[in-house]
Design an enzyme around this catalytic site. Sequence first.
Site, short mmCIF file in Angstrom:
data_model
loop_
_atom_site.label_atom_id
_atom_site.label_comp_id
_atom_site.label_asym_id
_atom_site.label_seq_id
_atom_site.Cartn_x
_atom_site.Cartn_y
_atom_site.Cartn_z
N GLU A 12 -5.22 -4.84 10.94
CA GLU A 12 -4.19 -3.82 11.07
C GLU A 12 -4.38 -3.07 12.39
O GLU A 12 -5.17 -2.10 12.45
CB GLU A 12 -4.29 -2.82 9.92
CG GLU A 12 -4.06 -3.44 8.56
CD GLU A 12 -3.46 -2.43 7.60
OE1 GLU A 12 -2.35 -2.66 7.13
OE2 GLU A 12 -4.09 -1.39 7.35
N GLY A 28 2.83 -1.10 4.26
CA GLY A 28 2.92 0.30 3.89
C GLY A 28 4.36 0.70 3.62
O GLY A 28 4.88 0.57 2.52
N GLY A 29 5.03 1.21 4.67
CA GLY A 29 6.38 1.77 4.50
C GLY A 29 7.35 0.85 3.77
O GLY A 29 8.07 1.30 2.87
N HIS A 82 -9.39 1.28 5.30
CA HIS A 82 -8.08 1.46 5.94
C HIS A 82 -8.27 2.41 7.13
O HIS A 82 -9.08 3.34 7.07
CB HIS A 82 -7.09 2.04 4.93
CG HIS A 82 -5.67 2.02 5.44
ND1 HIS A 82 -5.21 2.95 6.34
CD2 HIS A 82 -4.64 1.18 5.19
CE1 HIS A 82 -3.93 2.68 6.62
NE2 HIS A 82 -3.57 1.61 5.94
N GLU A 105 -6.65 4.82 8.13
CA GLU A 105 -6.48 6.25 7.80
C GLU A 105 -7.75 6.82 7.19
O GLU A 105 -8.09 7.98 7.41
CB GLU A 105 -5.26 6.42 6.88
CG GLU A 105 -3.96 6.22 7.64
CD GLU A 105 -2.82 5.68 6.82
OE1 GLU A 105 -2.88 5.73 5.57
OE2 GLU A 105 -1.85 5.17 7.42
N GLY A 158 2.68 2.25 10.61
CA GLY A 158 3.62 3.35 10.40
C GLY A 158 4.43 3.73 11.62
O GLY A 158 5.08 4.77 11.65
N ASN A 208 0.87 -1.19 0.00
CA ASN A 208 0.00 0.00 0.00
C ASN A 208 0.90 1.24 0.00
O ASN A 208 1.50 1.57 1.03
CB ASN A 208 -0.90 -0.03 1.25
CG ASN A 208 -1.67 1.27 1.43
OD1 ASN A 208 -1.83 2.05 0.50
ND2 ASN A 208 -2.16 1.49 2.64
N TRP A 209 0.96 1.89 -1.14
CA TRP A 209 1.86 3.06 -1.25
C TRP A 209 1.28 4.30 -0.59
O TRP A 209 1.96 5.31 -0.48
CB TRP A 209 2.14 3.36 -2.72
CG TRP A 209 3.04 2.39 -3.40
CD1 TRP A 209 3.48 1.18 -2.92
CD2 TRP A 209 3.65 2.54 -4.69
NE1 TRP A 209 4.31 0.58 -3.83
CE2 TRP A 209 4.43 1.38 -4.93
CE3 TRP A 209 3.60 3.52 -5.68
CZ2 TRP A 209 5.16 1.21 -6.10
CZ3 TRP A 209 4.32 3.35 -6.85
CH2 TRP A 209 5.10 2.20 -7.06
N LYS A 210 0.03 4.26 -0.20
CA LYS A 210 -0.64 5.46 0.33
C LYS A 210 -0.44 6.63 -0.66
O LYS A 210 -0.45 6.40 -1.86
CB LYS A 210 -0.13 5.80 1.74
CG LYS A 210 -0.08 4.58 2.65
CD LYS A 210 0.12 4.94 4.08
CE LYS A 210 0.34 3.66 4.88
NZ LYS A 210 0.21 3.86 6.31
N SER A 225 3.67 -2.25 10.23
CA SER A 225 5.12 -2.31 10.39
C SER A 225 5.71 -3.69 10.06
O SER A 225 6.65 -4.15 10.69
CB SER A 225 5.54 -1.87 11.80
OG SER A 225 5.14 -0.52 12.01
#
Length: 255
Positions: free
Chosen positions: A171, A235-236, A99, A101, A177, A13-15, A214
């Site tokens: 999640e 993500g990251g 998600h 966010e 993150g 997931n590149w956001k 993470s």
Amino acid sequence: MNVLQRRPLLIGNWKMNGSAELGAEMAAVLGEAMPELSAVDIVVSPPATLISVLIEGLRQTPVAVGAQNCHPEPAGAFTGEISAPLLKSAGCSYVIVGHSERRSLFAEDDALVADKCAAALTSGLVPVVCVGETLTQRKKGETESVIRQQIDAIIERLERPDLERIVVAYEPVWAIGTGVSASAEQAQPVHGLLRSRLADVCDSSGIRILYGGSMKPGNAAELLVMPDIDGGLIGGAALAAESFLGICRAAAELC
Ligand code: PEP
């Protein structure tokens, strides 16, 4: 090694990050590594403007492209939004819904997430339904009730055969993150709860329940080896081709 119960699924997931250059690098690195990754399913979910770049770059590979959100309506006067049929026609196969966010920053509630999930299925996309508790909720002992409420909204909205087509991502919000992953011992009971709740209404044995928060090459294997953890939403670590590849490799080595 073959210790996994289901074919693993890894979703990057590149956001709101990335570039055409990263897309090209990701396509090259994953494409080259594909022979050793044939036992895993891989999806890259870039921002909407990069979907076509990734579709083109990954054309010769089995890596699929996903979106990060969709509108529940198929079309209409919703300036700035993208519907599930539009994503499907752009070449997407998956779409992330709910998600944390989106839930916290864009006020998405369980009912809206369930509507998006249904819209995705209607359009032939696989919805990746995110659930997870905040740190405060975990500390108050509310993890189980929060997860139940989030998954029950999906269960109530979908018919049984459709339920069996979803992907779920657990999640924990406190792990997203932050660099602090849930331990395998923290995550597995929640994955088990999700599978058994789904089993009340459908055959949940084939539903993939991903862990997100993470995940990195260094902790992926200890999570993926758990009986109800079937992959990762990343993500990251999905923003660099080598670290995303490292996680995909960790999964492939368990197959
Ligand atoms: C995510 O955004 O879904 C996620 C899991 O992020 P990270 O891997 O950076 O914690």
